[in-house]
Design a protein around this motif. Sequence first.
Motif, PDB file in Angstrom:
ATOM      1  N   GLN A 165      62.226  -7.768  56.270  1.00 24.56           N
ATOM      2  CA  GLN A 165      62.086  -6.325  56.494  1.00 24.56           C
ATOM      3  C   GLN A 165      62.706  -5.564  55.334  1.00 24.56           C
ATOM      4  OE1 GLN A 165      62.975  -5.045  60.502  1.00 24.56           O
ATOM      5  NE2 GLN A 165      63.734  -3.053  59.798  1.00 24.56           N
ATOM      6  N   ALA A 166      62.100  -4.449  54.965  1.00 21.71           N
ATOM      7  CA  ALA A 166      62.594  -3.629  53.863  1.00 21.71           C
ATOM      8  C   ALA A 166      64.009  -3.136  54.156  1.00 21.71           C
ATOM      9  CB  ALA A 166      61.658  -2.446  53.641  1.00 21.71           C
ATOM     10  N   PRO A 167      64.947  -3.361  53.228  1.00 25.79           N
ATOM     11  CA  PRO A 167      66.356  -3.077  53.530  1.00 25.79           C
ATOM     12  C   PRO A 167      66.719  -1.603  53.614  1.00 25.79           C
ATOM     13  CG  PRO A 167      66.118  -3.782  51.252  1.00 25.79           C
ATOM     14  CD  PRO A 167      64.781  -3.985  51.910  1.00 25.79           C
ATOM     15  N   TYR A 168      66.032  -0.744  52.882  1.00 27.75           N
ATOM     16  CA  TYR A 168      66.452   0.657  52.793  1.00 27.75           C
ATOM     17  C   TYR A 168      65.612   1.593  53.671  1.00 27.75           C
ATOM     18  CZ  TYR A 168      68.922  -1.038  48.612  1.00 27.75           C
ATOM     19  OH  TYR A 168      69.730  -1.725  47.726  1.00 27.75           O
ATOM     20  N   TRP A 169      64.961   1.049  54.670  1.00 22.95           N
ATOM     21  CA  TRP A 169      64.117   1.853  55.544  1.00 22.95           C
ATOM     22  C   TRP A 169      64.682   1.848  56.962  1.00 22.95           C
ATOM     23  CZ3 TRP A 169      59.452   4.364  54.051  1.00 22.95           C
ATOM     24  CH2 TRP A 169      59.128   4.204  52.687  1.00 22.95           C
ATOM     25  N   TRP A 170      64.725   3.044  57.572  1.00 24.10           N
ATOM     26  CA  TRP A 170      65.379   3.239  58.859  1.00 24.10           C
ATOM     27  C   TRP A 170      64.436   3.930  59.838  1.00 24.10           C
ATOM     28  CZ3 TRP A 170      70.893   2.516  59.642  1.00 24.10           C
ATOM     29  CH2 TRP A 170      71.555   2.004  58.501  1.00 24.10           C
ATOM     30  N   ALA A 171      64.706   3.731  61.127  1.00 23.03           N
ATOM     31  CA  ALA A 171      63.931   4.401  62.165  1.00 23.03           C
ATOM     32  C   ALA A 171      64.066   5.917  62.016  1.00 23.03           C
ATOM     33  CB  ALA A 171      64.405   3.960  63.542  1.00 23.03           C
ATOM     34  N   ASP A 172      62.963   6.605  62.173  1.00 23.38           N
ATOM     35  CA  ASP A 172      62.943   8.070  62.102  1.00 23.38           C
ATOM     36  C   ASP A 172      63.401   8.622  63.449  1.00 23.38           C
ATOM     37  OD1 ASP A 172      62.374  10.762  61.994  1.00 23.38           O
ATOM     38  OD2 ASP A 172      60.404  10.516  61.055  1.00 23.38           O
ATOM     39  N   PRO A 173      64.574   9.271  63.496  1.00 23.78           N
ATOM     40  CA  PRO A 173      65.110   9.744  64.782  1.00 23.78           C
ATOM     41  C   PRO A 173      64.244  10.817  65.445  1.00 23.78           C
ATOM     42  CG  PRO A 173      66.400  10.613  62.955  1.00 23.78           C
ATOM     43  CD  PRO A 173      65.468   9.603  62.371  1.00 23.78           C
ATOM     44  N   SER A 174      63.327  11.399  64.674  1.00 19.14           N
ATOM     45  CA  SER A 174      62.473  12.445  65.248  1.00 19.14           C
ATOM     46  C   SER A 174      61.247  11.876  65.953  1.00 19.14           C
ATOM     47  CB  SER A 174      62.020  13.415  64.143  1.00 19.14           C
ATOM     48  OG  SER A 174      61.118  12.786  63.245  1.00 19.14           O
ATOM     49  N   LYS A 175      61.056  10.549  65.849  1.00 16.94           N
ATOM     50  CA  LYS A 175      59.898   9.908  66.463  1.00 16.94           C
ATOM     51  C   LYS A 175      60.344   9.057  67.657  1.00 16.94           C
ATOM     52  CE  LYS A 175      57.340  11.609  63.217  1.00 16.94           C
ATOM     53  NZ  LYS A 175      56.924  10.806  62.067  1.00 16.94           N
TER      54      LYS A 175
ATOM     55  N   ASP B 294      59.368   6.238  68.884  1.00 15.19           N
ATOM     56  CA  ASP B 294      59.545   4.808  68.581  1.00 15.19           C
ATOM     57  C   ASP B 294      60.156   4.571  67.206  1.00 15.19           C
ATOM     58  OD1 ASP B 294      57.458   5.551  66.976  1.00 15.19           O
ATOM     59  OD2 ASP B 294      56.107   3.931  67.588  1.00 15.19           O
ATOM     60  N   GLY B 295      60.540   5.668  66.545  1.00 15.25           N
ATOM     61  CA  GLY B 295      61.177   5.547  65.233  1.00 15.25           C
ATOM     62  C   GLY B 295      60.219   5.308  64.086  1.00 15.25           C
ATOM     63  N   LYS B 296      58.912   5.204  64.381  1.00 13.38           N
ATOM     64  CA  LYS B 296      57.945   4.852  63.352  1.00 13.38           C
ATOM     65  C   LYS B 296      57.060   6.041  63.002  1.00 13.38           C
ATOM     66  CE  LYS B 296      57.773   0.077  65.045  1.00 13.38           C
ATOM     67  NZ  LYS B 296      56.911  -0.945  65.681  1.00 13.38           N
ATOM     68  N   PRO B 297      56.651   6.110  61.733  1.00 12.87           N
ATOM     69  CA  PRO B 297      56.986   5.194  60.634  1.00 12.87           C
ATOM     70  C   PRO B 297      58.423   5.373  60.167  1.00 12.87           C
ATOM     71  CG  PRO B 297      55.720   7.045  59.801  1.00 12.87           C
ATOM     72  CD  PRO B 297      55.737   7.186  61.295  1.00 12.87           C
ATOM     73  N   TYR B 298      59.019   4.265  59.699  1.00 15.22           N
ATOM     74  CA  TYR B 298      60.377   4.305  59.204  1.00 15.22           C
ATOM     75  C   TYR B 298      60.463   5.191  57.962  1.00 15.22           C
ATOM     76  CZ  TYR B 298      62.511   0.733  62.215  1.00 15.22           C
ATOM     77  OH  TYR B 298      63.045   0.055  63.280  1.00 15.22           O
ATOM     78  N   ILE B 299      61.678   5.687  57.688  1.00 14.48           N
ATOM     79  CA  ILE B 299      61.913   6.549  56.534  1.00 14.48           C
ATOM     80  C   ILE B 299      62.926   5.900  55.590  1.00 14.48           C
ATOM     81  CG2 ILE B 299      61.320   8.696  57.715  1.00 14.48           C
ATOM     82  CD1 ILE B 299      64.289   9.149  58.226  1.00 14.48           C
ATOM     83  N   ARG B 300      62.827   6.221  54.314  1.00 11.82           N
ATOM     84  CA  ARG B 300      63.633   5.546  53.283  1.00 11.82           C
ATOM     85  C   ARG B 300      64.972   6.243  53.063  1.00 11.82           C
ATOM     86  NH1 ARG B 300      63.879   5.303  47.389  1.00 11.82           N
ATOM     87  NH2 ARG B 300      64.201   3.146  46.707  1.00 11.82           N
ATOM     88  N   LYS B 301      66.025   5.433  52.967  1.00 13.59           N
ATOM     89  CA  LYS B 301      67.367   5.895  52.610  1.00 13.59           C
ATOM     90  C   LYS B 301      67.869   4.964  51.514  1.00 13.59           C
ATOM     91  CE  LYS B 301      68.385   7.553  57.301  1.00 13.59           C
ATOM     92  NZ  LYS B 301      69.368   7.511  58.436  1.00 13.59           N
TER      93      LYS B 301
ATOM     94  N   GLY C 141      56.674  -9.987  52.756  1.00 11.38           N
ATOM     95  CA  GLY C 141      58.028  -9.683  52.331  1.00 11.38           C
ATOM     96  C   GLY C 141      58.307  -8.189  52.369  1.00 11.38           C
ATOM     97  N   GLN C 142      59.478  -7.829  52.862  1.00  6.50           N
ATOM     98  CA  GLN C 142      59.945  -6.441  52.918  1.00  6.50           C
ATOM     99  C   GLN C 142      58.918  -5.498  53.557  1.00  6.50           C
ATOM    100  OE1 GLN C 142      61.975  -4.626  49.657  1.00  6.50           O
ATOM    101  NE2 GLN C 142      63.308  -6.379  49.273  1.00  6.50           N
ATOM    102  N   TYR C 143      58.440  -5.875  54.726  1.00  7.77           N
ATOM    103  CA  TYR C 143      57.530  -4.980  55.440  1.00  7.77           C
ATOM    104  C   TYR C 143      58.304  -3.758  55.940  1.00  7.77           C
ATOM    105  CZ  TYR C 143      59.279  -6.051  60.138  1.00  7.77           C
ATOM    106  OH  TYR C 143      60.063  -6.153  61.256  1.00  7.77           O
ATOM    107  N   VAL C 144      57.608  -2.638  56.076  1.00 10.80           N
ATOM    108  CA  VAL C 144      58.200  -1.404  56.576  1.00 10.80           C
ATOM    109  C   VAL C 144      57.592  -1.097  57.937  1.00 10.80           C
ATOM    110  CG1 VAL C 144      58.593   1.051  56.173  1.00 10.80           C
ATOM    111  CG2 VAL C 144      58.492  -0.524  54.224  1.00 10.80           C
TER     112      VAL C 144
END
Length: 391
Positions: free
Chosen positions: A89-99, A101-108, A173-176
């Motif tokens: 899983q992509a390391p710098y991507w996080w669940a979007d708190p505004s969604k 199910d958190g998806k799509p993830y957002i980058r930090k 590799g590193q799916y988002v």
Amino acid sequence: MKPRLSTLSLCLFFTLIANYGYTQERPKYLLVDETILMTAKKAIQPAVKNKITSLIKSADSVIDKGPYSVTFQKTKMAPTNDPHDYVSQAPYWWADPSKPDGKPYIRKDGKRNPEIYLLHDRSQLGDMSSTVKKLALAYYYSNNEKYALRAETLLRVWFVNPETRMNPNLNFGQYVPGVNEGRGIGIIETVGLINIPDAIALLQGSKIDPTVVNDVKKWFASYTDWLLNSENGKSEQSQTNNHGTNYDLQVADFALFTGNTNLAKHIINDITIPRINVQFTPEGAQPLELARTKSWDYTNMNLDAWAKIAMLSKRLGVDLWNKEGLQGKGIKGAVKWLIPYASGEKAWTTEQIGPYEYGNMCFIMRKSSEQYKDLDFSGVFKKYPQGIALE
């Protein structure tokens, strides 16, 4: 007018060589310095002997660990439902708190999502490659077959055995989550595999089964084919920052390992060298890495890859260490720019949100000091003594 080969034709050409052109000759060192190896093995100085003893103890601490496989500790299957497919899983991507199910993830950028540690393929690969290298070095310095035989077991499990081998691709590799099922950027996770060719060279003379070595080479030839021709591989080659550099490092290293010198030369001359004008400023800075939230780590990680490609290039008669692009851009300028920061003469002022990592920097400075006698490394080595090199 001479006809020009298309990119597709070149890829197919090098693929044919990758699949059928690997040689059966004596394994060669690629990123390990054989002169250092031979000198250290013959040394009688207590300090060198103690260093070798420490190296062997390190191998003893891991000899009973593993074996490792992408099929072990599998917590998430690839869309293919094949346990042999590597997944991370992509390391710098996080669940979007505004969604919901958190998806799509957002980058930090620079902030690792702890969810990535719930998947184990990346750690299995890293542990396998580092352990094989430790065991191979222990064999070289001790001539004790137990280290070679254990290394053989690890190689068999990861690359050869049908029940446990990794499929030679990084499609996933590193799916988002919520964005894709895998990205070319994930290819950087296999850079640790550059340990394997040198490990096999270190094991020559042991009782390791030659068919295992041959099968490992076949795996690397297949993976190189995938790197050249897959959509993810092409995407990673097109990256302009450290991802592109580490892609070049892997393809050149694996090509040399499988005897495909034509491919290695093509990558370095036609892909890597043109990156000089893109990645470096005339002063030696690396803007694409300085823009990251972990600018120190990425600057050094990218230059570490350049140094290793330069080491590979030297084996092909190409002097990448002193290659210059526009306005004198090149590795030497980048090293010169980094020296005052490495020595502490200058403070690092660009963003670095995590702890500073110094391993890559020390490697860069040690290898660069062998090449650039006109640069002053004394301040760096005063702060970070070189110690005794064993490889």
